[in-house]
Design an enzyme around this catalytic site. Structure first.
Site, short mmCIF file in Angstrom:
data_model
loop_
_atom_site.label_atom_id
_atom_site.label_comp_id
_atom_site.label_asym_id
_atom_site.label_seq_id
_atom_site.Cartn_x
_atom_site.Cartn_y
_atom_site.Cartn_z
N GLU A 118 39.31 33.63 43.64
CA GLU A 118 39.27 34.07 45.04
C GLU A 118 38.59 32.99 45.88
OE1 GLU A 118 38.07 38.40 45.28
OE2 GLU A 118 37.84 38.06 43.12
N LYS A 178 35.30 33.48 48.48
CA LYS A 178 34.01 34.03 48.07
C LYS A 178 32.92 33.01 48.35
CE LYS A 178 33.37 36.95 44.95
NZ LYS A 178 33.08 37.67 43.70
N GLU A 216 31.69 31.16 41.67
CA GLU A 216 32.09 32.42 42.28
C GLU A 216 33.57 32.46 42.63
OE1 GLU A 216 30.57 35.37 42.84
OE2 GLU A 216 28.97 34.60 41.59
N GLU A 219 31.92 45.36 35.07
CA GLU A 219 32.21 43.95 35.34
C GLU A 219 31.63 43.09 34.24
OE1 GLU A 219 30.90 42.20 39.00
OE2 GLU A 219 31.69 43.83 40.25
#
Length: 468
Positions: free
Chosen positions: A316, A319, A325, A262
């Protein structure tokens, strides 16, 4: 924010296929309420030339949609299943049968990430990791897949005791004997690799007064010299990866490859999240892709071409945590690009590194360091509200994992484990994150589960930090 043999003649070619040569993959997270169907996502991946992805589960719709595409997939055994996988070989057999054998080889599963950032999991799953890896590997052996599917476990940079300068990189002492040495022995024996989650954004955002934005984004800069070996670093990413390499070398495991499972940069953040912008995200990811695909390793490992998984495919919206985030995506949920960057060597031909956003880009933020301290004295803390078990647990999980809070003190037997209540543990984790983020007001929210206090919190004999 990832253990090969059809015949003897093929052994040398696929053995390090994931770690040999510069390669770009993308993390496909799905914590969003407005994401496209798996079928549409697969078509998007193919249209962009993205041929390697990592998913955080084994969702049947996703794995079926990837069948026959040639896209290589890393699947994940979630942290919550580590206990079962570590205790029962039968569970490991069943999990591999249902989630790997059922799809392979039509879906090209190339690796299994066993857990994710286990060392910061607030549920204290570290002790289950090595037994779980061994049981899952035995299940792969049972189904004759151990030579074509690799096993590893992604670790966060918080597993390092020291990371600066890079040559002084070392692992946290309490993790070396019980976890890292047996894991490295396993990786060496099976020809696998260490997975590392590395985010230069976090280091820059917390230290923007001493780390330059150009150094963080692979832009032209004078570089930083490691005083121990004289090596000059021109970007923070290489410095972070070399700190891991140095830590591995210190334990005499310098022969094990490394995959960056990541890394990414957010296109939007809260006011205190310095450097989070469309322009900076485009520069970081675009320049990183160019750096990886054009080959070459790090200053400490110049021949170690890397495989790097970008985080993440989509923004997203479900999250938890700060605004950033929810804004690491390369694409919006409608599958439009957040910014234009290439994903292939062919695409690099028209890439200059000076990238403008596709649409609706943020203005680059003022990079002046935020003022530290909530009330002028620095004596503020962040504690949990009485908002219900689910919201507290969600906030606790975020703080101790992706948030990077130091939650070692609330593990069983540690100094702040008692009182063993969700409120006490969440308060400790929230405050650790809050102090780490410079006591910014937005760092004490956790979706409404926390608030700032000016009196020292009291939970048994636990001492709450007032700053890092």
């Amino acid at each position: 924010m990832a253990t090969l043999l059809y015949s003897i003649s093929l052994v040398l070619l696929p053995l390090f296929s994931l770690a040999d040569g510069g390669s770009i993959g993308v993390n496909y997270g799905r914590i969003g309420g407005d994401l496209p169907s798996a079928f549409k996502v697969t078509n998007l991946l193919k249209s962009q030339g993205i041929n390697r992805i990592r998913v955080y589960d084994t969702d049947p719709a996703v794995l079926k949609s990837l069948s026959g595409t040639g896209i290589k997939v890393t699947v994940n055994l979630p942290n919550e299943l580590l206990y079962a996988a570590s205790r029962k070989q039968s569970f490991a057999y069943g999990w591999i049968r249902r989630n790997v054998v059922a799809y392979y080889p039509h879906t090209q599963i190339e690796a299994i990430a066993v857990g994710n950032e286990v060392f910061v999991d607030p549920k204290n799953t570290t002790g289950f990791l090595i037994p779980a890896i061994k049981n899952i590997h035995q299940a792969l052996v049972q189904y004759k897949l151990d030579s074509v599917i690799k096993l590893s476990s992604p670790v966060a940079l918080s597993a390092l005791q020291n990371s600066y300068p890079s040559s002084s990189g070392s692992f946290r002492p309490e993790l070396i004997e019980p976890v890292f040495k047996p894991m490295f022995e396993f990786l060496r024996e099976t020809g696998s690799f260490l997975m590392v989650n590395a985010y230069p954004f976090f280091a820059y955002e917390s230290n923007s007064d001493v780390i330059s934005i150009d150094y963080s984004l692979f832009k032209e800069n004078p570089g930083v010299v490691d005083p121990n070996n004289g090596l000059r670093y021109f970007n923070l990413f290489d410095a972070q990866i070399d700190a891991v390499f140095a830590a591995m070398t210190a334990l005499k495991y310098d022969d094990i490859p490394l995959v960056v499972s990541e890394t990414g940069w957010p296109s939007k953040g809260d006011d205190n999240e310095i450097g989070a912008s469309v322009e900076n995200a485009a520069a970081y990811n675009g320049n990183l892709i160019k750096r990886v695909l054009t080959g070459g390793g790090t200053p400490l490992r110049p021949k170690a071409n890397l495989t790097v998984f970008l985080f993440a495919l989509f923004n997203e919206n479900k999250k938890p945590g700060p605004e950033s985030e929810r804004n690491y995506g390369l694409f919006y949920p409608n599958m439009e690009k957040v910014y234009n960057i290439p994903f292939t060597v062919e695409g690099l031909k028209d890439f200059s590194g000076e990238i403008s956003p596709v649409s609706g880009g943020n203005v680059v933020r003022d990079l002046t360091p935020v003022q530290r301290g909530g009330n002028g004295s620095g004596k503020t803390w962040c504690v949990a509200k009485d908002v219900g078990k689910d919201k507290l647990q969600s906030g606790l999980d975020y703080a101790c994992s992706e948030g990077g809070a130091d939650c070692r003190a609330i593990q069983p037997g540690a100094t702040c484990y008692d009182p063993d209540t969700l409120e006490a543990h969440a308060s400790f984790a929230f405050n650790s994150y809050y102090q780490k983020m410079g006591r910014a007001a937005s760092a004490c929210d956790f979706d409404g589960a926390a608030y700032v206090v000016t009196e020292l919190p009291r939970f048994g004999n636990c001492e709450f930090s007032t700053g890092y």
